[in-house]
Design an enzyme around this catalytic site. Sequence first.
Site, PDB file in Angstrom:
ATOM      1  N   GLY A   1      18.127  38.831  26.279  1.00 25.28           N
ATOM      2  CA  GLY A   1      16.745  39.088  26.622  1.00 25.28           C
ATOM      3  C   GLY A   1      15.804  38.017  26.137  1.00 25.28           C
ATOM      4  O   GLY A   1      16.187  37.103  25.409  1.00 25.28           O
TER       5      GLY A   1
ATOM      6  N   VAL B   1      11.956  37.290  24.318  1.00 22.81           N
ATOM      7  CA  VAL B   1      10.947  37.873  23.439  1.00 22.81           C
ATOM      8  C   VAL B   1       9.617  37.173  23.707  1.00 22.81           C
ATOM      9  O   VAL B   1       9.548  35.935  23.705  1.00 22.81           O
ATOM     10  CB  VAL B   1      11.337  37.740  21.956  1.00 22.81           C
ATOM     11  CG1 VAL B   1      10.247  38.335  21.059  1.00 22.81           C
ATOM     12  CG2 VAL B   1      12.669  38.445  21.689  1.00 22.81           C
TER      13      VAL B   1
ATOM     14  N   LYS C   1      10.330  42.678  23.458  1.00 25.77           N
ATOM     15  CA  LYS C   1      11.672  42.295  23.915  1.00 25.77           C
ATOM     16  C   LYS C   1      11.894  42.827  25.322  1.00 25.77           C
ATOM     17  O   LYS C   1      11.810  44.031  25.562  1.00 25.77           O
ATOM     18  CB  LYS C   1      12.757  42.830  22.983  1.00 25.77           C
ATOM     19  CG  LYS C   1      14.171  42.409  23.394  1.00 25.77           C
ATOM     20  CD  LYS C   1      15.246  43.170  22.652  1.00 25.77           C
ATOM     21  CE  LYS C   1      15.396  42.711  21.226  1.00 25.77           C
ATOM     22  NZ  LYS C   1      16.566  43.346  20.563  1.00 25.77           N
TER      23      LYS C   1
ATOM     24  N   ASP D   1      25.982  43.131  13.132  1.00 22.92           N
ATOM     25  CA  ASP D   1      25.760  41.784  13.660  1.00 22.92           C
ATOM     26  C   ASP D   1      24.852  40.981  12.729  1.00 22.92           C
ATOM     27  O   ASP D   1      23.861  40.384  13.161  1.00 22.92           O
ATOM     28  CB  ASP D   1      25.155  41.856  15.060  1.00 22.92           C
ATOM     29  CG  ASP D   1      25.336  40.541  15.832  1.00 22.92           C
ATOM     30  OD1 ASP D   1      26.158  39.708  15.402  1.00 22.92           O
ATOM     31  OD2 ASP D   1      24.664  40.361  16.860  1.00 22.92           O
TER      32      ASP D   1
END
Length: 729
Positions: free
Chosen positions: A417, A419, A432, A528
């Site tokens: 995506g 931002v 986002k 992550d």
Amino acid sequence: MERVATVLVSCIAAATAMLAVAAAAAGSGGGCTRSCGNISVPYPFGVEAGCYYPGFNLTCNHHSYRPPTLFLVDGAGTSHQVLEISIPNATVRINSSRIAFTKSDDNKQATVINRTWEVTGPYYQSHRPSNTVVLVGCQARVDVRGGSNNTLISSCTAVCPSPDAGTIYIGAGDGSCSGVGCCQANIVLRYSRYTVQIHDLQGQDAPSSSPVIFNGSAYIVDQPFNYTPFSFLEGNFPEALPAMLGWFIVDYNSTCPMPTNESAPAPASAAECRSVHSFCQGYSDSADHVVGYQCHCSPGYQGNPYVKDGCYDIDECNSPHIYQCYGDCKNTQGGYDCNCPRGFKGNASIPNGCTGLMIGLIVSGGSLLLLLGFAAPFILISRNTDFAERMIITLEELEKATNNFDKTREVGDGGHGVVYKGIIDLHVVAIKKSKIVVQREIDEFINEVAILSQVNHRNVVKLLGCCLETEVPLLVYEFISNGTLYRHLHVDGPVSLSWDDRLRITVEVARALSYLHSAASMPIFHRDIKSSNILLDDSLTAKVSDFGASRYISINQTGITTAIQGTVGYLDPMYYYTGRLTSKSDVFSFGVLLMELLTRKKPVGDTFDNGHNLVSHFVLVFSEGNLYDIIDPQVKEEDDGEALEVATLAIACTKFKGEDRPTMREVEMALENIASKKGLFHNGNTTASRRPDENQNSTLYMSVEGVTKEAITESTTEEEILLSSRFTR
């Protein structure tokens, strides 16, 4: 004429080899002996001619042994009893002969005895599991050397405190092999040949009446060694003990891809990978050039990839203890579907994850409606309510805030995506917007809203609201002005973030993860952690972001089995191996982040002369006492001794086995102790009651001396570490 003859001989040899391979392929089916005694003999192994791939011939001795016993004769002509063959692991377990040593009268001047442990052909010393060198004796040291330079790989020393045979073993009869009369050390590099050196540490000073001076045995084994000193005192040494060999298809022209640090190579096949659902993986020798390959069944399949139709689908629904599903499980080719029962919604892969509330997404006529139970009250709040007090934001507001998502408003562009920076009611926000419309993006959106709406921590990015009017909902966060830690760290030129800032940032990230693991209403595993997911504000305060891959777990659970997600280079190898996500998976990723901050080397992209990635190279130079060869020069200039402590903690965090790693709470306390000694928290952010004293801190992670010794022999080998970067996620 001589040249013609040479060419003719070469052609005949090539044709003979091709015929042998063809015969072996034909013999991989019926008509071949596929067991000897209680040992299975799967192809590419075989007993009769035409039933094996060249180099994998075995002998089943029916005459001298009852039951029949299987033997492997390697290229050097040495015979080894075969105990087990594993196709999935590409290993064969053998009985490894004792390496006996005795200093007799005619060589009493010798202080070093050299022996060779060797297998040849398609075999090498396996790293799954790592083999161990064991020395039984007194006042002696065993060194294992290997490779083209005969490099020292492993070493240990066995001593007997007294020459009195009646007392030297007192207290050592518990079966442990810890240095008194017996020692052991892991062999972490894989070769087909080792030089085993026995050093006499007492030499000519030993009294002539000493009962066991420089007289004993060495073994290479793959299992814990049960030491019974009184038996060995009487000279009852086993003649052989089990060891593990790896094997591969020898093919110097192989085009099978090797695992890399950057991305997973596209699956490829080779001649011997005969099953439809199979792929090959290159095997390199110590010189790092491909000399062959191994075949594997594709994910979701199991069996023997070396025979036609040998890989078959795994029915995950029959193994709920491995593939957890608490709803309706349906097997599919290469995978399985786990859904909530009809009338229920939620996540069927976790206990109590399915509820009767219609929480989720309803798609009708191409339009999307998000019904989040916890967000329903916010939907009713008037648009005139102060922005900070409401959760639902309209698309009109976001378009106005970003000038209709103008490209000049972009502040970040990731794989999933974009931002944008915008202003809503005088609040600077980050918005986002997903690039693509797939179910995974929608799932990650729901996951992130669910998690961040429950989290309140100064080092976690704050979710301000969401917009439900688009095909994939938009998320609105507080705007963090200074970009990512990755951007600050990996700048051109010699100067980056100061060491003080880096150390403080590690403490802040550790605090956030410790909070998520143990202080949130339900434990949360981020899954992550990496430098590009750490944002920095105007004062360089760290904010952990991107919770799309994160997972809740029940408070009474220690982990969950999930599809593998994460980033190559940071991914916990045990999580990759098993699919089981635990809090220690975040600890591994955090340990990689510590190494990145110490070195300014990228876990993904930077490689070293020996082909290692950051973690394996860091462990290697640390174990050799050369830590400051890899440390960032700026850190070396600004360091007051903390870098060595942080490096020690980083190695503890990246141990191969999750249970050997500290918890994030322990990591947090250790880093706070290091930082407080440097005076980084004089402003009161850290209180004395939260900081352990020196003695307490020493229990949180191993001593520098202990790590240095253990790093040479522990099971965190290069090959195991590479598994954490084998596939891109």
